[in-house]
Design an enzyme around this catalytic site. Structure first.
Site, PDB file in Angstrom:
ATOM      1  N   MET A  11      78.993 -35.295 -47.815  1.00 31.99           N
ATOM      2  CA  MET A  11      80.015 -34.492 -47.141  1.00 31.99           C
ATOM      3  C   MET A  11      80.151 -34.911 -45.674  1.00 31.99           C
ATOM      4  O   MET A  11      79.194 -35.380 -45.064  1.00 31.99           O
ATOM      5  CB  MET A  11      79.620 -33.007 -47.138  1.00 31.99           C
ATOM      6  CG  MET A  11      79.435 -32.381 -48.483  1.00 31.99           C
ATOM      7  SD  MET A  11      80.944 -31.783 -49.226  1.00 31.99           S
ATOM      8  CE  MET A  11      81.377 -30.428 -48.149  1.00 31.99           C
ATOM      9  N   GLY A  14      83.850 -38.297 -42.983  1.00 32.92           N
ATOM     10  CA  GLY A  14      85.166 -38.741 -42.519  1.00 32.92           C
ATOM     11  C   GLY A  14      86.040 -39.343 -43.608  1.00 32.92           C
ATOM     12  O   GLY A  14      86.899 -40.178 -43.328  1.00 32.92           O
ATOM     13  N   LYS A  15      85.849 -38.903 -44.845  1.00 26.06           N
ATOM     14  CA  LYS A  15      86.651 -39.448 -45.952  1.00 26.06           C
ATOM     15  C   LYS A  15      88.134 -39.178 -45.764  1.00 26.06           C
ATOM     16  O   LYS A  15      88.959 -40.080 -45.909  1.00 26.06           O
ATOM     17  CB  LYS A  15      86.195 -38.850 -47.292  1.00 26.06           C
ATOM     18  CG  LYS A  15      84.858 -39.384 -47.781  1.00 26.06           C
ATOM     19  CD  LYS A  15      84.531 -38.909 -49.191  1.00 26.06           C
ATOM     20  CE  LYS A  15      84.250 -37.431 -49.253  1.00 26.06           C
ATOM     21  NZ  LYS A  15      83.060 -37.007 -48.510  1.00 26.06           N
ATOM     22  N   ASP A  87      92.426 -38.075 -52.568  1.00 26.22           N
ATOM     23  CA  ASP A  87      91.303 -37.407 -51.903  1.00 26.22           C
ATOM     24  C   ASP A  87      90.582 -36.530 -52.926  1.00 26.22           C
ATOM     25  O   ASP A  87      91.168 -36.140 -53.936  1.00 26.22           O
ATOM     26  CB  ASP A  87      91.839 -36.543 -50.748  1.00 26.22           C
ATOM     27  CG  ASP A  87      90.776 -36.281 -49.675  1.00 26.22           C
ATOM     28  OD1 ASP A  87      89.719 -36.948 -49.707  1.00 26.22           O
ATOM     29  OD2 ASP A  87      91.015 -35.427 -48.810  1.00 26.22           O
ATOM     30  N   GLU A  88      89.332 -36.217 -52.680  1.00 29.24           N
ATOM     31  CA  GLU A  88      88.525 -35.374 -53.580  1.00 29.24           C
ATOM     32  C   GLU A  88      88.505 -35.947 -55.002  1.00 29.24           C
ATOM     33  O   GLU A  88      88.593 -35.213 -55.991  1.00 29.24           O
ATOM     34  CB  GLU A  88      89.064 -33.925 -53.603  1.00 29.24           C
ATOM     35  CG  GLU A  88      89.216 -33.264 -52.255  1.00 29.24           C
ATOM     36  CD  GLU A  88      87.886 -33.002 -51.547  1.00 29.24           C
ATOM     37  OE1 GLU A  88      86.820 -33.143 -52.182  1.00 29.24           O
ATOM     38  OE2 GLU A  88      87.933 -32.684 -50.344  1.00 29.24           O
ATOM     39  N   ILE A 172      83.716 -24.460 -54.003  1.00 25.02           N
ATOM     40  CA  ILE A 172      84.209 -25.082 -52.785  1.00 25.02           C
ATOM     41  C   ILE A 172      83.930 -24.217 -51.561  1.00 25.02           C
ATOM     42  O   ILE A 172      84.174 -23.023 -51.550  1.00 25.02           O
ATOM     43  CB  ILE A 172      85.739 -25.329 -52.888  1.00 25.02           C
ATOM     44  CG1 ILE A 172      86.062 -26.227 -54.079  1.00 25.02           C
ATOM     45  CG2 ILE A 172      86.272 -25.939 -51.600  1.00 25.02           C
ATOM     46  CD1 ILE A 172      85.498 -27.604 -54.020  1.00 25.02           C
ATOM     47  N   GLY A 173      83.425 -24.846 -50.536  1.00 29.42           N
ATOM     48  CA  GLY A 173      83.183 -24.125 -49.292  1.00 29.42           C
ATOM     49  C   GLY A 173      83.377 -25.053 -48.114  1.00 29.42           C
ATOM     50  O   GLY A 173      83.589 -26.247 -48.260  1.00 29.42           O
ATOM     51  N   CYS A 182      69.395 -36.615 -45.718  1.00 29.19           N
ATOM     52  CA  CYS A 182      68.778 -37.756 -46.393  1.00 29.19           C
ATOM     53  C   CYS A 182      68.014 -37.262 -47.627  1.00 29.19           C
ATOM     54  O   CYS A 182      67.832 -36.057 -47.814  1.00 29.19           O
ATOM     55  CB  CYS A 182      67.850 -38.495 -45.434  1.00 29.19           C
ATOM     56  SG  CYS A 182      66.358 -37.568 -45.021  1.00 29.19           S
TER      57      CYS A 182
END
Ligand SMILES: [Zn+2]
Length: 209
Positions: A11, A14-15, A87-88, A172-173, A182
């Site tokens: 998450m 920067g996608k 996207d997604e 989804i949040g 990591c």
């Protein structure tokens, strides 16, 4: 020849920003793009891709029932489409990834997909599974854990800031519920939750409240 690209990450790497930048680059050269995003994502305004740094663009919503292949061909017949951006894309079905492969191979339109590598349990999403298997190019977008190692896992946090390790894959949040860490700190966070649940000495001080 056109190719199918899969940009994957945890998450907040920067996608959406990367997707919007790519679309902008096409548009700047007078070329048309078609942007899709998942209907399921209700964090932002429906029918738009929004990046955390303020960029925004209109998008077509897809659900699991959307025939992406047919939709793209229809749009392409009324106005030439030079690039499709999704996207997604972790929410795509196997059939939809197949449709996108066919768009690339039979209509020669490049398709750029952006999505998550794994869910909060460390499991692949279905869309991710088939994109990893079938995309021409795999590109990792990196973000970092609070310890500065590469973040490859997504933690789902409950209201007490404890990591959740079971439940529905899709809930989804925004930033308050998911954080990227990591592998080591993912495991630490799960062990911490389990130590609390077992009434044992807490495994660690949770640093990501
Ligand atoms: Zn870490």
């Amino acid at each position: 020849m056109a190719q199918l690209y899969f940009y994957y990450s945890a998450m907040n790497a920067g996608k959406s920003t990367s997707l919007l930048q790519s679309s902008y680059n096409y548009n700047e050269r007078g070329m048309n793009t078609l942007i899709f995003t998942a209907e399921i994502d209700t964090r932002f305004v429906q029918g738009k891709v929004t990046s955390r740094i303020g960029l925004v663009a209109d998008a077509i919503l897809f659900s699991q029932q959307t025939d992406m292949g047919r939709l793209i061909k229809e749009k392409n017949s009324s106005q030439k489409i030079h690039c499709v951006l999704v996207d997604e894309c972790q929410f795509l079905t196997k059939e939809q990834v197949t449709q996108l492969c066919e768009i690339v191979d039979y209509t020669n339109i490049p398709v750029l997909c952006y999505g998550l590598r794994t869910d909060f349990c460390g499991e692949l999403f279905i869309g991710t599974h088939y994109l990893l298997a079938w995309a021409d190019k795999l590109i990792e977008l990196k973000t970092i854990c609070y310890c500065v190692r590469k973040a490859s896992r997504v933690l789902r946090l409950d209201d007490n800031g404890l990591a959740v390790y079971q439940g529905e894959q899709i809930e989804i949040g925004g930033n308050e519920k998911y954080i990227s860490v990591c592998r080591r700190h993912y495991m630490d966070a799960i062990k911490h939750t389990k130590s609390i649940e077992a009434g044992e000495k807490p495994f660690s001080v949770v640093p990501f409240k």
